[in-house]
Write an enzyme that holds these catalytic residues in place. Structure first.
Site, mmCIF file in Angstrom:
data_model
loop_
_atom_site.group_PDB
_atom_site.id
_atom_site.type_symbol
_atom_site.label_atom_id
_atom_site.label_comp_id
_atom_site.label_asym_id
_atom_site.label_seq_id
_atom_site.Cartn_x
_atom_site.Cartn_y
_atom_site.Cartn_z
ATOM 1 N N LYS A 9 43.831 8.238 31.036
ATOM 2 C CA LYS A 9 42.670 8.275 31.927
ATOM 3 C C LYS A 9 41.701 7.212 31.452
ATOM 4 O O LYS A 9 41.380 7.145 30.261
ATOM 5 C CB LYS A 9 42.001 9.656 31.883
ATOM 6 C CG LYS A 9 40.809 9.777 32.832
ATOM 7 C CD LYS A 9 40.146 11.135 32.714
ATOM 8 C CE LYS A 9 39.053 11.323 33.749
ATOM 9 N NZ LYS A 9 38.011 10.297 33.707
ATOM 10 N N ALA A 189 36.189 1.948 29.416
ATOM 11 C CA ALA A 189 37.475 1.473 29.931
ATOM 12 C C ALA A 189 38.333 0.869 28.818
ATOM 13 O O ALA A 189 37.821 0.353 27.820
ATOM 14 C CB ALA A 189 37.245 0.440 31.041
ATOM 15 N N ASN A 190 39.652 0.945 29.008
ATOM 16 C CA ASN A 190 40.631 0.303 28.122
ATOM 17 C C ASN A 190 40.554 0.801 26.678
ATOM 18 O O ASN A 190 40.895 0.072 25.752
ATOM 19 C CB ASN A 190 40.455 -1.225 28.160
ATOM 20 C CG ASN A 190 40.535 -1.769 29.567
ATOM 21 O OD1 ASN A 190 41.437 -1.410 30.317
ATOM 22 N ND2 ASN A 190 39.564 -2.606 29.943
ATOM 23 N N ARG A 191 40.091 2.022 26.510
ATOM 24 C CA ARG A 191 39.983 2.663 25.185
ATOM 25 C C ARG A 191 38.973 1.971 24.259
ATOM 26 O O ARG A 191 38.942 2.213 23.059
ATOM 27 C CB ARG A 191 41.344 2.727 24.474
ATOM 28 C CG ARG A 191 42.384 3.589 25.204
ATOM 29 C CD ARG A 191 41.950 5.036 25.243
ATOM 30 N NE ARG A 191 42.980 5.926 25.765
ATOM 31 C CZ ARG A 191 43.085 6.286 27.042
ATOM 32 N NH1 ARG A 191 42.246 5.793 27.940
ATOM 33 N NH2 ARG A 191 44.036 7.105 27.416
ATOM 34 N N LEU A 192 38.141 1.082 24.828
ATOM 35 C CA LEU A 192 37.111 0.422 24.022
ATOM 36 C C LEU A 192 35.814 1.227 24.150
ATOM 37 O O LEU A 192 34.822 0.788 24.733
ATOM 38 C CB LEU A 192 36.931 -1.033 24.477
ATOM 39 C CG LEU A 192 38.158 -1.919 24.263
ATOM 40 C CD1 LEU A 192 37.926 -3.318 24.823
ATOM 41 C CD2 LEU A 192 38.503 -1.985 22.777
#
Length: 212
Positions: A9, A189-192
């Site tokens: 997610k 977003a993007n696990r950052l």
């Protein structure tokens, strides 16, 4: 066995920047808690409490936050429960709040101290009668033979107290977790993800950003 690699997610709701946060983490926590409460999340005061024995063997469970004070977080329990026994051996503990609907979590490390008997009495008196009776009836964390045993103990205390006031058991009361470290996590977003950490040093909070 089932792999869970494809469960993903992306988090895009909000951002968190160290230049925008207050100097006191309790202020930020209260803001986040109020937003969680107003968002309709079921039991936003549910928190994971992690404790450990004197030799470092960990244990965790979910309990309910009952009060936010200027200096910490208050919950109530049976002092003879597993968590109570571990806090007696080792007052270091950790809390974690997860509010997935807001893509947020708060991680807290601190020291647990018992609140005063007066504070425990005041909250106990606010509890429903059956909850007060339950505090007497349940030998929390101990092995019991079956559910019927628990029901019988509850019936016994209901008969014992009858219409009388139900006093607080000596082995039941509150703890306040006084934080030494608090981390606020905002999904990105993007696990950052955004991670802002507060560390208490010489009575002052140091604010730093952590890599996700």
């Amino acid at each position: 066995m089932k792999d869970l690699f494809d469960i993903r997610k992306d988090f895009t709701l909000k951002t968190l920047d160290e230049k925008d946060v207050p100097q006191n983490p309790m202020e930020l926590f209260e803001t986040w808690y109020n937003e969680a409460s107003q968002s309709g999340i079921a039991e936003p005061n549910a928190m994971n409490l992690a404790t450990a024995t004197a030799d470092g063997r960990p244990s965790s469970r979910v309990v309910l936050l009952k009060q936010i004070k200027d200096n910490g977080f208050v919950f109530f329990t049976n002092y003879e429960s597993r968590k109570g026994q571990q806090l007696e051996q080792n007052r270091h503990c950790a809390l974690n709040f997860l509010w997935l609907e807001l893509e947020r979590q708060v991680r807290i490390e601190g020291i647990a101290e018992k609140v005063s008997s007066q504070e425990s009495d005041a909250y106990f008196e606010m509890r429903p009668a059956l909850s007060r009776l339950g505090a007497w009836a349940s030998p929390q964390s101990r092995i019991i033979p079956n559910r019927n045993c628990l029901d019988k103990m509850l019936d016994g205390y209901e008969t014992k107290f009858g219409e009388d006031e139900i006093p607080r058991p000596d082995n039941w009361g509150g703890y306040i977790v006084v934080p030494q470290l608090m981390e606020f996590w905002q999904g990105r977003a993007n696990r950052l993800h955004d991670r802002i950490q507060y560390t208490l040093a010489s009575g002052k909070w140091i604010v730093e950003r952590l890599a996700p």
